[in-house]
Motif scaffolding. Structure first.
Motif, PDB file in Angstrom:
ATOM      1  N   ALA A 202     -34.145  12.268   9.887  1.00  0.00           N
ATOM      2  CA  ALA A 202     -33.653  12.288   8.512  1.00  0.00           C
ATOM      3  C   ALA A 202     -34.668  11.732   7.529  1.00  0.00           C
ATOM      4  O   ALA A 202     -34.745  12.169   6.391  1.00  0.00           O
ATOM      5  N   ALA A 203     -35.462  10.775   7.984  1.00  0.00           N
ATOM      6  CA  ALA A 203     -36.437  10.172   7.083  1.00  0.00           C
ATOM      7  C   ALA A 203     -37.466  11.181   6.625  1.00  0.00           C
ATOM      8  O   ALA A 203     -37.999  11.090   5.527  1.00  0.00           O
ATOM      9  N   ALA A 204     -37.735  12.166   7.471  1.00  0.00           N
ATOM     10  CA  ALA A 204     -38.749  13.157   7.120  1.00  0.00           C
ATOM     11  C   ALA A 204     -38.313  14.029   5.964  1.00  0.00           C
ATOM     12  O   ALA A 204     -39.134  14.608   5.267  1.00  0.00           O
ATOM     13  N   THR A 205     -37.017  14.167   5.762  1.00  0.00           N
ATOM     14  CA  THR A 205     -36.506  14.995   4.670  1.00  0.00           C
ATOM     15  C   THR A 205     -35.849  14.149   3.586  1.00  0.00           C
ATOM     16  O   THR A 205     -35.109  14.658   2.750  1.00  0.00           O
ATOM     17  N   GLY A 206     -36.106  12.856   3.632  1.00  0.00           N
ATOM     18  CA  GLY A 206     -35.560  11.976   2.608  1.00  0.00           C
ATOM     19  C   GLY A 206     -34.073  11.744   2.742  1.00  0.00           C
ATOM     20  O   GLY A 206     -33.423  11.264   1.825  1.00  0.00           O
ATOM     21  N   GLY A 207     -33.496  12.046   3.931  1.00  0.00           N
ATOM     22  CA  GLY A 207     -32.079  11.823   4.144  1.00  0.00           C
ATOM     23  C   GLY A 207     -31.185  12.832   3.459  1.00  0.00           C
ATOM     24  O   GLY A 207     -29.985  12.624   3.365  1.00  0.00           O
ATOM     25  N   VAL A 208     -31.729  13.936   2.952  1.00  0.00           N
ATOM     26  CA  VAL A 208     -30.929  14.951   2.272  1.00  0.00           C
ATOM     27  C   VAL A 208     -30.264  15.855   3.298  1.00  0.00           C
ATOM     28  O   VAL A 208     -30.932  16.383   4.196  1.00  0.00           O
ATOM     29  N   ALA A 209     -28.960  16.054   3.174  1.00  0.00           N
ATOM     30  CA  ALA A 209     -28.204  16.881   4.131  1.00  0.00           C
ATOM     31  C   ALA A 209     -28.253  18.343   3.682  1.00  0.00           C
ATOM     32  O   ALA A 209     -27.278  18.869   3.144  1.00  0.00           O
ATOM     33  N   TYR A 210     -29.381  18.994   3.921  1.00  0.00           N
ATOM     34  CA  TYR A 210     -29.550  20.370   3.454  1.00  0.00           C
ATOM     35  C   TYR A 210     -28.550  21.312   4.105  1.00  0.00           C
ATOM     36  O   TYR A 210     -28.043  22.245   3.456  1.00  0.00           O
ATOM     37  N   TRP A 211     -28.246  21.098   5.380  1.00  0.00           N
ATOM     38  CA  TRP A 211     -27.316  22.005   6.051  1.00  0.00           C
ATOM     39  C   TRP A 211     -25.897  21.849   5.525  1.00  0.00           C
ATOM     40  O   TRP A 211     -25.107  22.789   5.557  1.00  0.00           O
ATOM     41  N   ALA A 212     -25.564  20.663   5.035  1.00  0.00           N
ATOM     42  CA  ALA A 212     -24.265  20.483   4.380  1.00  0.00           C
ATOM     43  C   ALA A 212     -24.204  21.335   3.124  1.00  0.00           C
ATOM     44  O   ALA A 212     -23.175  21.949   2.815  1.00  0.00           O
ATOM     45  N   HIS A 213     -25.307  21.401   2.375  1.00  0.00           N
ATOM     46  CA  HIS A 213     -25.355  22.243   1.188  1.00  0.00           C
ATOM     47  C   HIS A 213     -25.172  23.712   1.555  1.00  0.00           C
ATOM     48  O   HIS A 213     -24.426  24.434   0.890  1.00  0.00           O
ATOM     49  N   VAL A 214     -25.852  24.132   2.609  1.00  0.00           N
ATOM     50  CA  VAL A 214     -25.733  25.522   3.055  1.00  0.00           C
ATOM     51  C   VAL A 214     -24.301  25.819   3.485  1.00  0.00           C
ATOM     52  O   VAL A 214     -23.723  26.857   3.126  1.00  0.00           O
ATOM     53  N   GLY A 215     -23.712  24.921   4.263  1.00  0.00           N
ATOM     54  CA  GLY A 215     -22.343  25.118   4.728  1.00  0.00           C
ATOM     55  C   GLY A 215     -21.337  25.179   3.601  1.00  0.00           C
ATOM     56  O   GLY A 215     -20.436  26.023   3.594  1.00  0.00           O
ATOM     57  N   GLY A 216     -21.483  24.290   2.631  1.00  0.00           N
ATOM     58  CA  GLY A 216     -20.582  24.309   1.485  1.00  0.00           C
ATOM     59  C   GLY A 216     -20.734  25.573   0.667  1.00  0.00           C
ATOM     60  O   GLY A 216     -19.745  26.177   0.234  1.00  0.00           O
ATOM     61  N   PHE A 217     -21.971  25.982   0.443  1.00  0.00           N
ATOM     62  CA  PHE A 217     -22.245  27.192  -0.340  1.00  0.00           C
ATOM     63  C   PHE A 217     -21.619  28.425   0.309  1.00  0.00           C
ATOM     64  O   PHE A 217     -20.935  29.215  -0.366  1.00  0.00           O
ATOM     65  N   LEU A 218     -21.831  28.605   1.606  1.00  0.00           N
ATOM     66  CA  LEU A 218     -21.285  29.771   2.299  1.00  0.00           C
ATOM     67  C   LEU A 218     -19.757  29.743   2.307  1.00  0.00           C
ATOM     68  O   LEU A 218     -19.107  30.788   2.185  1.00  0.00           O
ATOM     69  N   THR A 219     -19.179  28.560   2.430  1.00  0.00           N
ATOM     70  CA  THR A 219     -17.724  28.438   2.369  1.00  0.00           C
ATOM     71  C   THR A 219     -17.204  28.877   1.008  1.00  0.00           C
ATOM     72  O   THR A 219     -16.205  29.600   0.907  1.00  0.00           O
ATOM     73  N   GLY A 220     -17.897  28.454  -0.049  1.00  0.00           N
ATOM     74  CA  GLY A 220     -17.487  28.852  -1.393  1.00  0.00           C
ATOM     75  C   GLY A 220     -17.583  30.346  -1.612  1.00  0.00           C
ATOM     76  O   GLY A 220     -16.691  30.952  -2.229  1.00  0.00           O
ATOM     77  N   VAL A 221     -18.641  30.955  -1.121  1.00  0.00           N
ATOM     78  CA  VAL A 221     -18.814  32.407  -1.258  1.00  0.00           C
ATOM     79  C   VAL A 221     -17.688  33.152  -0.546  1.00  0.00           C
ATOM     80  O   VAL A 221     -17.151  34.146  -1.067  1.00  0.00           O
ATOM     81  N   LEU A 222     -17.301  32.677   0.622  1.00  0.00           N
ATOM     82  CA  LEU A 222     -16.260  33.353   1.411  1.00  0.00           C
ATOM     83  C   LEU A 222     -14.859  33.143   0.838  1.00  0.00           C
ATOM     84  O   LEU A 222     -14.005  34.032   0.934  1.00  0.00           O
ATOM     85  N   LEU A 223     -14.610  31.982   0.235  1.00  0.00           N
ATOM     86  CA  LEU A 223     -13.250  31.653  -0.196  1.00  0.00           C
ATOM     87  C   LEU A 223     -12.954  31.977  -1.653  1.00  0.00           C
ATOM     88  O   LEU A 223     -11.787  31.981  -2.049  1.00  0.00           O
ATOM     89  N   ILE A 224     -13.958  32.250  -2.453  1.00  0.00           N
ATOM     90  CA  ILE A 224     -13.724  32.358  -3.891  1.00  0.00           C
ATOM     91  C   ILE A 224     -12.764  33.488  -4.241  1.00  0.00           C
ATOM     92  O   ILE A 224     -11.882  33.329  -5.088  1.00  0.00           O
ATOM     93  N   ARG A 225     -12.906  34.635  -3.622  1.00  0.00           N
ATOM     94  CA  ARG A 225     -12.030  35.763  -3.955  1.00  0.00           C
ATOM     95  C   ARG A 225     -10.575  35.495  -3.594  1.00  0.00           C
ATOM     96  O   ARG A 225      -9.677  35.755  -4.408  1.00  0.00           O
ATOM     97  N   PRO A 226     -10.266  35.002  -2.378  1.00  0.00           N
ATOM     98  CA  PRO A 226      -8.863  34.709  -2.080  1.00  0.00           C
ATOM     99  C   PRO A 226      -8.245  33.654  -2.994  1.00  0.00           C
ATOM    100  O   PRO A 226      -7.034  33.666  -3.227  1.00  0.00           O
ATOM    101  N   PHE A 227      -9.049  32.745  -3.524  1.00  0.00           N
ATOM    102  CA  PHE A 227      -8.514  31.681  -4.362  1.00  0.00           C
ATOM    103  C   PHE A 227      -8.420  32.062  -5.832  1.00  0.00           C
ATOM    104  O   PHE A 227      -7.642  31.474  -6.572  1.00  0.00           O
ATOM    105  N   THR A 228      -9.210  33.030  -6.254  1.00  0.00           N
ATOM    106  CA  THR A 228      -9.222  33.399  -7.661  1.00  0.00           C
ATOM    107  C   THR A 228      -7.961  34.166  -8.037  1.00  0.00           C
ATOM    108  O   THR A 228      -7.508  35.034  -7.288  1.00  0.00           O
ATOM    109  N   VAL A 229      -7.396  33.851  -9.193  1.00  0.00           N
ATOM    110  CA  VAL A 229      -6.193  34.528  -9.685  1.00  0.00           C
ATOM    111  C   VAL A 229      -6.490  35.035 -11.097  1.00  0.00           C
ATOM    112  O   VAL A 229      -6.145  34.386 -12.092  1.00  0.00           O
ATOM    113  N   PRO A 230      -7.128  36.205 -11.219  1.00  0.00           N
ATOM    114  CA  PRO A 230      -7.515  36.696 -12.551  1.00  0.00           C
ATOM    115  C   PRO A 230      -6.323  36.877 -13.493  1.00  0.00           C
ATOM    116  O   PRO A 230      -6.415  36.567 -14.681  1.00  0.00           O
TER     117      PRO A 230
END
Length: 246
Positions: A202-230
């Motif tokens: 973790a020290a080599a990347t400054g302790g940044v959880a890059y894979w958490a960012h990727v996981g959250g982003f992909l989750t948002g892309v997959l869930l946005i349409r079912p959650f949106t109520v135009p």
């Protein structure tokens, strides 16, 4: 790049994003509590708080002893979303949440947005655990959930413009960038940084959880349409428009 506004989203601007505002306030309240713990109990007390309520991947994979972990352990999947490691950490996260979260909330309503936000955070934590099975470094911050908000915003408003401050040395230049360019650049940076961090510490990347960012982003892309109520957004927009005229 530092975003400060989003335009051309064509959402119901009259709908006040109470949930997003509440999340920002809650994050700051928890951060002020962290500061108080550090001020009264010292670094050891603050470290104990972070170690106990941050997300420690190896505790979930049973690759380490869950010393001092709360019972039940799964609550750290949620508490870790509201802990931050310093002023720059929380301010950066809250700026992104304010710029993008307000519009995403208007697309789905208050309670659905809260569920969407938390699920994106859970998706972020799940991928972080899967890619850091031996890590005893506690993960903390709202960035995983906020990454999901960015993913949802990208799907909903790819051609909107993001008001951005671009620092170049000591100078800062304002620019308006298409959302798909801004967010795609951000995601590619997280992805490649995550790949580079595999097999390292973790020290080599400054302790940044890059894979958490990727996981959250992909989750948002997959869930946005079912959650949106135009239809709901249009109805609320019409209601506020009539109210403003009365």
């Amino acid at each position: 790049m530092i975003p400060y506004a989003a335009s051309d989203t064509d959402d119901a601007e009259a709908i006040l994003p109470w949930t997003n505002i509440g999340l920002i306030v809650l994050n700051f309240l928890v951060f002020f509590y962290e500061l108080a713990v550090g001020a009264t109990g010292g670094d050891d007390a603050l470290s104990s708080l972070v170690q106990t309520y941050g997300l420690v991947p190896c505790e979930y994979t049973t690759h380490c002893v869950a010393a001092g972990a709360p019972a039940p352990l799964w609550i750290t999947l949620f508490t870790s979303m509201f802990l931050h490691g310093g002023w720059s950490h929380i301010l950066g996260n809250m700026v992104y949440l304010f710029v993008f979260g307000n519009h995403v909330e208007r697309s789905m309503g208050h309670l659905r947005y809260l569920a969407f936000y938390l699920l994106c955070g859970l998706g972020a934590n799940a991928l972080e655990i899967a890619t850091a099975v031996d890590s005893s470094l506690p993960g903390l911050g709202a960035s995983g959930a906020i990454a999901g908000v960015l993913g949802g915003f990208l799907v909903l408003y790819p051609t909107s413009r993001i008001g951005t401050l671009i620092p170049l040395g000591f100078l800062v230049f304002p620019a308006r960038i298409y959302a798909w360019v801004f967010i795609a650049f951000w995601f590619v940076l997280q992805l490649f940084s995550g790949i580079a961090s595999l097999g390292g510490d973790a020290a080599a990347t400054g302790g940044v959880a890059y894979w958490a960012h990727v996981g959250g982003f992909l989750t948002g892309v997959l869930l946005i349409r079912p959650f949106t109520v135009p239809d709901r957004v249009r109805q609320l927009h019409s209601y506020h428009a009539r109210f403003a005229q009365s």
